[in-house]
Every structure is written in C-alpha cells, then in structure tokens.
Scaffold this active site. Structure first.
Site, short mmCIF file in Angstrom:
data_model
loop_
_atom_site.label_atom_id
_atom_site.label_comp_id
_atom_site.label_asym_id
_atom_site.label_seq_id
_atom_site.Cartn_x
_atom_site.Cartn_y
_atom_site.Cartn_z
CB VAL A 101 -1.24 0.19 1.60
CG1 VAL A 101 -2.02 1.54 0.35
CG2 VAL A 101 -1.70 -1.43 1.22
CG HIS A 102 2.87 2.69 -3.07
ND1 HIS A 102 2.78 1.36 -4.02
CD2 HIS A 102 3.11 4.05 -4.52
CE1 HIS A 102 2.34 2.00 -5.04
NE2 HIS A 102 2.70 3.51 -5.53
NE ARG A 103 -2.44 5.03 -6.49
CZ ARG A 103 -2.33 6.01 -7.73
NH1 ARG A 103 -0.99 5.09 -8.62
NH2 ARG A 103 -2.71 6.75 -8.18
#
Length: 375
Positions: free
Chosen positions: A208-210
C-alpha cells in the site's frame, strides 16, 4: 544489431524505483551509450540506493533538491537542472518511462532543447483526472517523437487522441523482461521464504503506497482492517513503505498492523521471490498489476481506477477500500491451486520480453535520422 551509439548519447531520465526496474534492461543493452539521470523524486539509500545496487545500474548523474517537494516544485526544479545538463552535454535522444514527475520534467527539457523524445510505456489511460499521473502521461505523449506503446490497447488510446500513427510503435512492456531477469532461482526463493517462515501458496502479499489510500485516514483504515481480518485465516505479509508507516502512525492505526507480518521495504528480487509464491497479492501498485501477469498470480487492486485494464481480464480484480476488498481477497484465495495453474499457463498481455530490444532499435534509427518535432 543496430549500429553502435556514441558514449553517453542517450539520456534516460528517471526518478522512482519502478522506473529503475523497467529501464534496467534497456540501460544494459545501450551499454556505454546510456547516460542515466536520476532526479531524486524517490531517493534514499534504503530504497533507491539499494535498487541501483541490486539492479546493476551504473552510477547516475544526480539532480538535487527535488525529492519530498510538491509536484509543481519537483517538476520545475528538475526541469531547470535538466535544461542546464542538456545544454552542456546534449544527448542524441531522451528516454522517459511512464507517468512520473521525473518523466514529465525529462519530456519538457527534451522538447525545450529540441532533442528527440522517446516515451516508454506510452498510451496508458485511466480516464481519471483525479490522478496526477494521468495528466503527466497525457502531456508526455503529446511531446513525444516516438511513442512505445506496450499493448494494442495503448496504441488505440493514442490514435483516438489524434496521435499520428507513424509515431507509435507497439513494443511490449519492459516489465516482462525485468521480471524474467530479476526473479531469483528456485533455491534462492525457497531460502527467502524459509527465512520469513512462509510456505509456497500459503500467504498473501500486500503493498500500500498510493496517496489516494495513504493520505486519506478512512481509506487507510479500511484497507488495514480488511488485511487484519484476512490475517486471521492466512498470513498477510506487508512490506511497509516509510511514507505509509508514517501515515499509519499519524492516523493512530498502528494496532491494525499487529496481525500482519510487517517487513522492511524489499529489494526488487526479494519482492519477486515473495510474489512468485503468494496465494494472492493485494496492492495499489501499477507495476504489480503487470508483474502478476508474468508470474501467474491472482491480484486484488485497491484503487478507484486503473490504467492497466489488460490485467483485469484474467489476473486482477479492481475494488475500492472497504469490505469489497475482503470479499475479493477471499474469492481470489478460493481459486486454489487449479486457479493459479490456469493463470500461470496464460501469456502476459504485456508482451514477449523483447520490448527493450525493440526500443534500442528505435533509438538507433532515431539517432541517425534528422530530427523533426512531432508538431
């Protein structure tokens, strides 16, 4: 074989880890002709520094003062430094990949100096104007002199927007050769899983990074809640990006990490080793949507939109944060060994692993042809 190009004659402007991964084979094939320029959009020794080492990329020319700033500042600062660099060391062509701020700055700098521009991974469209990347990729495609479309669908997008057909080449996506060249062998993969206490097909791998997921506390809570619930049935491995960790702590969500197997950020080879044997992946990454089609693994994409619909046909499911994520994940796990075997037998829609070879030939032709802008 294309004719040899002069040393440092092809400037490859990049600034993020996915660009490093996807341009590695092209850089290798160009050899001394490659001049890698790193804007520092993503740079720290733990992440980009290790990627450079792991991928065997030669020492780049680094720009300064760009990482960590807002989008407009990143683009303008990189553009000023690139313009000065191209004035003192004019390239025969500039290559940019994808839709990052670094890629847009490279495209603008090439255009300002009348240097031919090659856009690798042209024609992706999410049709979601809330995505900064959508604006970047559209602008780059309007500036490019050679547009390397990964798929026929990407080419169709460009033609529908009025791009001249002679400027577009279907090359495949360089991610295919990246996965093939960087995937560790079976013994190395087995050792990596054993080190983490994992068994093949016995865990979920999540990333998860956006910003749409990490900067909105409600979305981040929803994702971590569903992953934590899933972890009651199967181990969930979460390599945690520093930015995501900071957002988790700021939102008071650290307790939701407790059921998960949180690891440090992974190098590309280590990530592929885990992805190759995951029963399911859950991610908001664009690159992972491509990589699972090469590895033959099912994926749940946690995003509002995607610019890679080719992966959705067989390999991936698009969901928003929330209960739909948990349902889709359990459906993916229910595919079992037969479902994963079916995926593994399918060809990747992103090409045959020869994209970088095709792009080198295009660069050689471009460098020996009198330059005329796309306009």
């Amino acid at each position: 074989m294309p004719p040899a190009l002069p040393p440092r004659s092809i400037a490859l402007v990049l600034g993020t880890r996915p660009e490093l991964v996807k341009l590695t084979e092209l850089i290798r094939l160009l050899g001394p002709a490659a001049h890698v320029v790193h804007t520092g959009q993503h740079y720290d020794e733990e992440l980009s520094g290790r990627f450079l080492t792991d991928l065997g990329i030669p020492e780049p020319t680094y720009l300064t003062g760009i990482g960590g700033h807002p989008r407009a500042v990143q683009i303008s600062a990189a553009l000023a430094q690139l313009d000065a660099l191209f004035q003192t060391e004019p390239p025969l062509a500039v290559v940019v990949q994808g839709d990052t701020n670094a890629a847009l700055a490279g495209a603008l700098a090439a255009n300002a100096r009348s240097v031919p521009l090659v856009h690798v991974e042209a024609g992706l469209r999410s049709h979601d104007r809330n995505m900064p990347e959508e604006h970047n990729r559209v602008l780059i495609d309007r500036l490019a002199d050679v547009l390397c479309a990964a798929t026929p669908e990407n080419r169709d997008n460009l033609l529908a927007e009025g791009v001249a057909p002679e400027l577009v080449e279907i090359t495949g996506n360089t991610v295919v050769e990246a996965v093939h060249s960087q995937l560790p062998d079976a013994d190395e993969r087995s050792a990596h899983l054993e080190e983490l206490g994992l068994t093949p097909d016995g865990y979920v791998l999540a990333t998860v990074h956006r910003p749409e997921n990490t900067d909105a506390p409600a979305a981040l809570r929803a994702i971590l809640t569903e992953l934590a619930a899933l972890a009651a049935d199967v181990p969930v491995v979460l390599p945690l990006h520093p930015r995501t960790r900071a957002r988790v702590e700021a939102a008071g969500l650290a307790a939701l990490l407790a059921p998960l197997r949180v690891t440090r950020p992974l190098g590309y080879r280590d990530f592929l080793a885990l992805a190759r044997h995951a029963a399911l992946l859950v991610s908001d990454s664009g690159g992972v949507q491509e990589e699972v089609t090469v590895l033959g693994r099912p994926l749940v994409v946690v995003r509002n939109s995607t610019e890679r619909p080719e992966a959705m046909a067989d390999f991936a499911t698009l969901v928003a944060p929330g209960p739909a994520l948990g349902r889709a994940a359990r459906e993916g796990l229910a595919l079992g060994a037969p479902g994963r075997a079916r995926l593994a037998a399918l060809p990747s829609p992103f090409g045959d692993g020869l994209a970088s070879h095709r792009i080198v030939r295009l660069l050689a032709e471009l460098a020996t042809t009198p330059y005329a802008t796309a306009a």
